[in-house]
Write a protein that holds these residues in place. Structure first.
Motif, PDB file in Angstrom:
ATOM      1  N   VAL A 214      -6.111  -6.561  -5.029  1.00 25.59           N
ATOM      2  CA  VAL A 214      -5.427  -5.753  -4.010  1.00 25.59           C
ATOM      3  C   VAL A 214      -4.076  -5.261  -4.530  1.00 25.59           C
ATOM      4  CG1 VAL A 214      -4.324  -5.819  -1.735  1.00 25.59           C
ATOM      5  CG2 VAL A 214      -6.572  -6.870  -2.060  1.00 25.59           C
ATOM      6  N   LEU A 215      -3.340  -6.153  -5.198  1.00 18.27           N
ATOM      7  CA  LEU A 215      -2.037  -5.765  -5.749  1.00 18.27           C
ATOM      8  C   LEU A 215      -2.186  -4.695  -6.836  1.00 18.27           C
ATOM      9  CD1 LEU A 215       0.287  -8.897  -6.178  1.00 18.27           C
ATOM     10  CD2 LEU A 215       0.822  -6.726  -5.070  1.00 18.27           C
ATOM     11  N   GLU A 216      -3.197  -4.849  -7.683  1.00 19.61           N
ATOM     12  CA  GLU A 216      -3.440  -3.854  -8.738  1.00 19.61           C
ATOM     13  C   GLU A 216      -3.716  -2.490  -8.117  1.00 19.61           C
ATOM     14  OE1 GLU A 216      -3.195  -4.230 -11.942  1.00 19.61           O
ATOM     15  OE2 GLU A 216      -3.517  -6.332 -12.436  1.00 19.61           O
ATOM     16  N   ILE A 217      -4.555  -2.479  -7.096  1.00 20.02           N
ATOM     17  CA  ILE A 217      -4.924  -1.211  -6.451  1.00 20.02           C
ATOM     18  C   ILE A 217      -3.720  -0.584  -5.753  1.00 20.02           C
ATOM     19  CG2 ILE A 217      -6.324  -0.180  -4.614  1.00 20.02           C
ATOM     20  CD1 ILE A 217      -8.470  -2.315  -5.294  1.00 20.02           C
ATOM     21  N   LEU A 218      -2.963  -1.389  -5.008  1.00 22.22           N
ATOM     22  CA  LEU A 218      -1.777  -0.876  -4.315  1.00 22.22           C
ATOM     23  C   LEU A 218      -0.748  -0.337  -5.309  1.00 22.22           C
ATOM     24  CD1 LEU A 218      -1.128  -3.483  -1.465  1.00 22.22           C
ATOM     25  CD2 LEU A 218      -1.810  -1.092  -1.213  1.00 22.22           C
ATOM     26  N   THR A 219      -0.501  -1.108  -6.356  1.00 23.59           N
ATOM     27  CA  THR A 219       0.460  -0.677  -7.378  1.00 23.59           C
ATOM     28  C   THR A 219      -0.002   0.622  -8.021  1.00 23.59           C
ATOM     29  OG1 THR A 219       0.997  -2.998  -7.850  1.00 23.59           O
ATOM     30  CG2 THR A 219       1.676  -1.370  -9.478  1.00 23.59           C
ATOM     31  N   GLY A 220      -1.291   0.696  -8.321  1.00 23.73           N
ATOM     32  CA  GLY A 220      -1.839   1.909  -8.924  1.00 23.73           C
ATOM     33  C   GLY A 220      -1.706   3.121  -8.024  1.00 23.73           C
ATOM     34  N   VAL A 221      -1.945   2.929  -6.737  1.00 24.59           N
ATOM     35  CA  VAL A 221      -1.829   4.032  -5.777  1.00 24.59           C
ATOM     36  C   VAL A 221      -0.396   4.547  -5.737  1.00 24.59           C
ATOM     37  CG1 VAL A 221      -1.898   4.639  -3.325  1.00 24.59           C
ATOM     38  CG2 VAL A 221      -3.787   3.337  -4.345  1.00 24.59           C
ATOM     39  N   PHE A 222       0.559   3.628  -5.702  1.00 26.02           N
ATOM     40  CA  PHE A 222       1.977   4.038  -5.678  1.00 26.02           C
ATOM     41  C   PHE A 222       2.351   4.783  -6.956  1.00 26.02           C
ATOM     42  CE2 PHE A 222       2.682   0.779  -2.289  1.00 26.02           C
ATOM     43  CZ  PHE A 222       3.324   1.618  -1.384  1.00 26.02           C
ATOM     44  N   PHE A 223       1.855   4.304  -8.105  1.00 24.89           N
ATOM     45  CA  PHE A 223       2.137   5.000  -9.367  1.00 24.89           C
ATOM     46  C   PHE A 223       1.536   6.404  -9.355  1.00 24.89           C
ATOM     47  CE2 PHE A 223       3.032   1.018 -11.967  1.00 24.89           C
ATOM     48  CZ  PHE A 223       4.307   1.431 -12.336  1.00 24.89           C
ATOM     49  N   THR A 224       0.335   6.515  -8.830  1.00 24.51           N
ATOM     50  CA  THR A 224      -0.370   7.801  -8.821  1.00 24.51           C
ATOM     51  C   THR A 224       0.369   8.852  -8.001  1.00 24.51           C
ATOM     52  OG1 THR A 224      -2.470   6.618  -9.026  1.00 24.51           O
ATOM     53  CG2 THR A 224      -2.593   8.924  -8.385  1.00 24.51           C
ATOM     54  N   THR A 225       1.036   8.418  -6.943  1.00 19.79           N
ATOM     55  CA  THR A 225       1.784   9.370  -6.110  1.00 19.79           C
ATOM     56  C   THR A 225       3.066   9.847  -6.783  1.00 19.79           C
ATOM     57  OG1 THR A 225       3.053   7.624  -4.992  1.00 19.79           O
ATOM     58  CG2 THR A 225       0.930   8.258  -4.012  1.00 19.79           C
ATOM     59  N   VAL A 226       3.476   9.193  -7.863  1.00 21.08           N
ATOM     60  CA  VAL A 226       4.687   9.497  -8.631  1.00 21.08           C
ATOM     61  C   VAL A 226       5.950   9.152  -7.835  1.00 21.08           C
ATOM     62  CG1 VAL A 226       6.033  11.237  -9.882  1.00 21.08           C
ATOM     63  CG2 VAL A 226       3.518  11.299  -9.937  1.00 21.08           C
ATOM     64  N   VAL A 227       6.072   9.687  -6.621  1.00 18.35           N
ATOM     65  CA  VAL A 227       7.265   9.400  -5.814  1.00 18.35           C
ATOM     66  C   VAL A 227       7.321   7.926  -5.431  1.00 18.35           C
ATOM     67  CG1 VAL A 227       7.483  11.728  -4.887  1.00 18.35           C
ATOM     68  CG2 VAL A 227       6.035  10.067  -3.702  1.00 18.35           C
ATOM     69  N   GLY A 228       6.166   7.277  -5.455  1.00 19.78           N
ATOM     70  CA  GLY A 228       6.129   5.850  -5.117  1.00 19.78           C
ATOM     71  C   GLY A 228       6.264   4.956  -6.333  1.00 19.78           C
ATOM     72  N   ALA A 229       6.552   5.541  -7.501  1.00 21.74           N
ATOM     73  CA  ALA A 229       6.673   4.775  -8.742  1.00 21.74           C
ATOM     74  C   ALA A 229       7.719   3.656  -8.665  1.00 21.74           C
ATOM     75  CB  ALA A 229       6.979   5.714  -9.904  1.00 21.74           C
ATOM     76  N   PRO A 230       8.896   3.895  -8.031  1.00 15.47           N
ATOM     77  CA  PRO A 230       9.878   2.806  -7.925  1.00 15.47           C
ATOM     78  C   PRO A 230       9.315   1.593  -7.164  1.00 15.47           C
ATOM     79  CG  PRO A 230      10.925   4.898  -7.499  1.00 15.47           C
ATOM     80  CD  PRO A 230       9.458   5.171  -7.547  1.00 15.47           C
ATOM     81  N   VAL A 231       8.528   1.864  -6.125  1.00 15.37           N
ATOM     82  CA  VAL A 231       7.900   0.774  -5.371  1.00 15.37           C
ATOM     83  C   VAL A 231       6.876   0.069  -6.248  1.00 15.37           C
ATOM     84  CG1 VAL A 231       6.521   0.168  -3.342  1.00 15.37           C
ATOM     85  CG2 VAL A 231       8.228   1.996  -3.198  1.00 15.37           C
ATOM     86  N   ALA A 232       6.136   0.865  -7.023  1.00 18.87           N
ATOM     87  CA  ALA A 232       5.128   0.307  -7.926  1.00 18.87           C
ATOM     88  C   ALA A 232       5.771  -0.602  -8.963  1.00 18.87           C
ATOM     89  CB  ALA A 232       4.365   1.438  -8.622  1.00 18.87           C
TER      90      ALA A 232
END
Length: 260
Positions: A214-232
């Motif tokens: 779940v953490l891998e998927i959530l982190t990946g989703v945030f990275f994919t959005t680019v703007v969510g990279a800091p959260v990732a």
């Protein structure tokens, strides 16, 4: 054949031959305690142990369907041990790498020299690769090809990314920005795929593996959005820790089965 059906079948075969557990032990050179644990369904023995027991019972391997039997070699066990140990190094060096990358991005070259930066990148690439080779081996052991493929793909892309960072001498804002966006998207997709692949292990290792997936998927989703990279980046801390824990757990489980 899964436990406890596997143990019951072996017990039936032994009794059909008129053998006690002690007599079977003498024929196959497996401890009485191991035979007892297998027949009671406490453990799922490795393939080699089953072959040894069946040979002692004058039965063919085809007598038992090995649906859920894990076969692990000492070499694979050593790889898993190295993976979680080196994974700790990757976790620690990761903080240094992030700080170094940030300082170079903003043009602060006094913080770290280029030779030291190269060394940091090499250690990061090697430690990451060894940690994920561990996951690739886990995929092989449990016959989860998706885990093995996604792990090796992750390794290749990560090494290429480190090489780019080492040989990139143009620190212009435009090029750096484009590079960061591409990295964020590519690693985000890879992390989502890797997280999905881990879900195939939920039957063998529920709890922690599901949490990691779940953490891998959530982190990946945030990275994919680019703007969510800091959260990732923030999520990466517990994610890497769980990666190390999962490899360690699998190592301990397989070590126990190998030497049971």
């Amino acid at each position: 054949m899964k436990q406890p059906a596997l143990g019951k079948r072996i017990s039936e075969l032994r009794k059909q031959k008129g053998l006690t557990q002690e007599e079977l032990v003498e024929k196959c050179n497996v401890s009485v305690r191991t035979i007892q644990r297998i027949e009671s369904g406490e453990v799922t023995p490795r393939s080699f142990t089953i072959k040894t027991i069946l040979a002692a019972l004058d039965e063919k391997l085809e007598t038992i369907t090995l649906d859920n039997v894990v076969e692990i070699s000492k070499k694979q066990l050593t790889i898993l041990q190295a993976a979680w140990i080196v994974g700790v190094i990757y976790f620690i060096i990761g903080f240094v790498e992030v700080i170094a990358d940030y300082n170079l991005m903003i043009g602060e070259t006094d913080f770290i020299s280029k030779p030291i930066y190269v060394v940091v990148k090499i250690i990061t690439a090697l430690s990451f690769s060894i940690l994920f080779i561990g996951f690739a081996e886990i995929g092989k052991v449990f016959n989860k090809r998706f885990i093995t493929i996604s792990s090796y793909l992750f390794i290749v892309i990560f090494i290429l990314s480190c090489l780019y960072d080492v040989f990139d001498t143009n620190y212009s804002y435009e090029i750096t920005s484009v590079s960061l966006v591409l990295k964020s998207i590519v690693f985000g997709v890879l992390q989502v795929l890797f997280g999905i692949s881990l879900l195939s292990l939920q039957k063998q290792f529920a709890g922690v593996v599901i949490a990691l997936a779940v953490l891998e998927i959530l982190t990946g989703v945030f990275f994919t959005t680019v703007v969510g990279a800091p959260v990732a980046m923030f999520f990466l801390i517990p994610t890497i820790l769980l990666e190390i824990i999962v490899v360690f757990m699998v190592y301990q489980k397989l070590k126990k089965e190998l030497y049971s």
